[in-house]
Design an enzyme around this catalytic site. Sequence first.
Site, PDB file in Angstrom:
ATOM      1  N   HIS A   1     -55.322 -83.063 -24.952  1.00  0.00           N
ATOM      2  CA  HIS A   1     -54.757 -83.350 -26.265  1.00  0.00           C
ATOM      3  C   HIS A   1     -53.665 -82.337 -26.608  1.00  0.00           C
ATOM      4  O   HIS A   1     -53.864 -81.138 -26.513  1.00  0.00           O
ATOM      5  CB  HIS A   1     -55.861 -83.323 -27.324  1.00  0.00           C
ATOM      6  CG  HIS A   1     -55.408 -83.759 -28.672  1.00  0.00           C
ATOM      7  ND1 HIS A   1     -55.894 -83.207 -29.818  1.00  0.00           N
ATOM      8  CD2 HIS A   1     -54.511 -84.699 -29.061  1.00  0.00           C
ATOM      9  CE1 HIS A   1     -55.329 -83.782 -30.865  1.00  0.00           C
ATOM     10  NE2 HIS A   1     -54.480 -84.693 -30.420  1.00  0.00           N
TER      11      HIS A   1
ATOM     12  N   ASN B   1     -33.685 -88.050 -22.473  1.00  0.00           N
ATOM     13  CA  ASN B   1     -34.759 -87.084 -22.248  1.00  0.00           C
ATOM     14  C   ASN B   1     -35.794 -87.236 -23.344  1.00  0.00           C
ATOM     15  O   ASN B   1     -35.454 -87.532 -24.490  1.00  0.00           O
ATOM     16  CB  ASN B   1     -34.214 -85.651 -22.302  1.00  0.00           C
ATOM     17  CG  ASN B   1     -33.098 -85.429 -21.332  1.00  0.00           C
ATOM     18  OD1 ASN B   1     -33.324 -85.409 -20.136  1.00  0.00           O
ATOM     19  ND2 ASN B   1     -31.890 -85.278 -21.837  1.00  0.00           N
TER      20      ASN B   1
END
EC number: 5.4.99.62
Length: 131
Positions: A20, A122
């Site tokens: 996470h 990106n």
Amino acid sequence: MKKTGILNSDISRVVADMGHMDWLGIGDAGTPVPKTTEKIDLAVSAGMPSFISVLKEVLKELQVQKIYVADEIKDSNPKQLENIKRILPDVEIKFIPHTQLKKNLSEAKAFIRTGEETPFSNVILESGVIF
């Protein structure tokens, strides 16, 4: 031999290792990758593979809660921004200066280099949880 999903062993390993809020970068052929970040180089030739095709495959296996994109994409590559929004409609997008995005790559688990040759293609993916 693996039958489905990401076949590249390095990408498969990195995605499986994501926790996470971990970061994974995906980007164009010209992105400078910090020496401290693992670079997974998929670039074969100009445009191959494309940024979007790689992003789509990674998203089939990685839960994403937020993405970081260069603010400059809005003016310099709006078509690519629309592509990103279309495949991540419910994910928060945080726009940051391109210089900051490049610096932030030093905190990513890895960066996947594609053959993309369009400006500001990106993204940094921030992993979420599936529960």
